[in-house]
Design an enzyme around this catalytic site. Structure first.
Site, PDB file in Angstrom:
ATOM      1  N   VAL A  46      37.905  35.343  30.252  1.00 32.44           N
ATOM      2  CA  VAL A  46      37.482  35.805  31.572  1.00 32.44           C
ATOM      3  C   VAL A  46      38.435  36.883  32.096  1.00 32.44           C
ATOM      4  O   VAL A  46      37.995  37.865  32.705  1.00 32.44           O
ATOM      5  CB  VAL A  46      37.359  34.626  32.566  1.00 32.44           C
ATOM      6  CG1 VAL A  46      36.931  35.123  33.946  1.00 32.44           C
ATOM      7  CG2 VAL A  46      36.362  33.591  32.043  1.00 32.44           C
ATOM      8  N   CYS A  47      39.716  36.743  31.830  1.00 28.82           N
ATOM      9  CA  CYS A  47      40.689  37.749  32.281  1.00 28.82           C
ATOM     10  C   CYS A  47      40.432  39.094  31.611  1.00 28.82           C
ATOM     11  O   CYS A  47      40.503  40.146  32.253  1.00 28.82           O
ATOM     12  CB  CYS A  47      42.116  37.280  32.010  1.00 28.82           C
ATOM     13  SG  CYS A  47      42.571  35.788  32.921  1.00 28.82           S
ATOM     14  N   THR A  48      40.126  39.058  30.331  1.00 29.92           N
ATOM     15  CA  THR A  48      39.815  40.296  29.619  1.00 29.92           C
ATOM     16  C   THR A  48      38.559  40.935  30.189  1.00 29.92           C
ATOM     17  O   THR A  48      38.533  42.143  30.461  1.00 29.92           O
ATOM     18  CB  THR A  48      39.661  40.026  28.108  1.00 29.92           C
ATOM     19  OG1 THR A  48      40.894  39.485  27.616  1.00 29.92           O
ATOM     20  CG2 THR A  48      39.322  41.296  27.351  1.00 29.92           C
ATOM     21  N   MET A  51      39.456  42.477  33.708  1.00 28.27           N
ATOM     22  CA  MET A  51      40.229  43.724  33.668  1.00 28.27           C
ATOM     23  C   MET A  51      39.383  44.858  33.079  1.00 28.27           C
ATOM     24  O   MET A  51      39.462  45.999  33.546  1.00 28.27           O
ATOM     25  CB  MET A  51      41.529  43.532  32.878  1.00 28.27           C
ATOM     26  CG  MET A  51      42.550  42.615  33.577  1.00 28.27           C
ATOM     27  SD  MET A  51      43.092  43.210  35.201  1.00 28.27           S
ATOM     28  CE  MET A  51      42.300  42.015  36.281  1.00 28.27           C
TER      29      MET A  51
END
Length: 164
Positions: A46-48, A51
């Site tokens: 989810v972070c990838t 961003m």
């Protein structure tokens, strides 16, 4: 926790921007709104996605005068590799010592993984005067921010500054 209308806590931290520099929030103010996008950890799904979504919309943020920064507890070296592998052109702030996370009140734990003190997925828009004009904090690390809402908040912060 920092909320809309509060003065954004100032900080100085390592900035992964292809190199490793230092960033002080108060020195970045005045050139338009700052978007601080906190995320739990580089190289996670989810972070990838988050961003990369900011990267995909970066020109739209720049069009409203906003500067985007990601913020996590990862080392600046890890963040530079994360930037490289995902073709991110905006800076990522390393909060290895958790000082910014603590100042903004966005700490969370993944007890089941034995991971403690990472950033909750959250976004703050800071205007040129250092006031938080938008705050979004999720207790669910799987939820991404509403990018249109963040961009609109940045545009409003820029419009208020331009009118002054």
């Amino acid at each position: 926790m920092v909320d809309t209308g509060d003065t954004a806590p100032d900080f100085t931290a390592p900035l992964a921007n292809g190199d490793v520099d230092s960033i002080t929030l108060s020195e970045e103010l005045g050139d338009g709104p700052i978007v601080l996008a906190f995320f739990p950890g580089a190289f996670t799904s989810v972070c990838t996605t988050e961003m990369c979504s900011f990267q995909d919309q970066l020109s739209e943020f720049e069009d409203v005068g906003a500067t985007v920064y990601g913020v996590s507890r990862d080392t600046p070296f890890t963040l530079n590799e994360f930037r490289d592998q995902n073709d991110l052109s905006f800076g990522l702030i390393s909060d290895l010592n958790k000082e910014i996370i603590d100042a903004y009140g966005v700490e969370m734990d993944f007890d089941d993984l034995g991971v403690y003190g990472v950033a909750k997925r959250s976004v703050f828009v800071v205007d040129a005067d250092g006031e938080v004009t938008y705050a979004w904090v999720s207790d669910d690390p799987g939820v991404e921010p509403d990018y249109d809402e963040v961009r609109e908040a940045a545009a409003e912060a820029e419009a208020v500054e331009a009118a002054d």
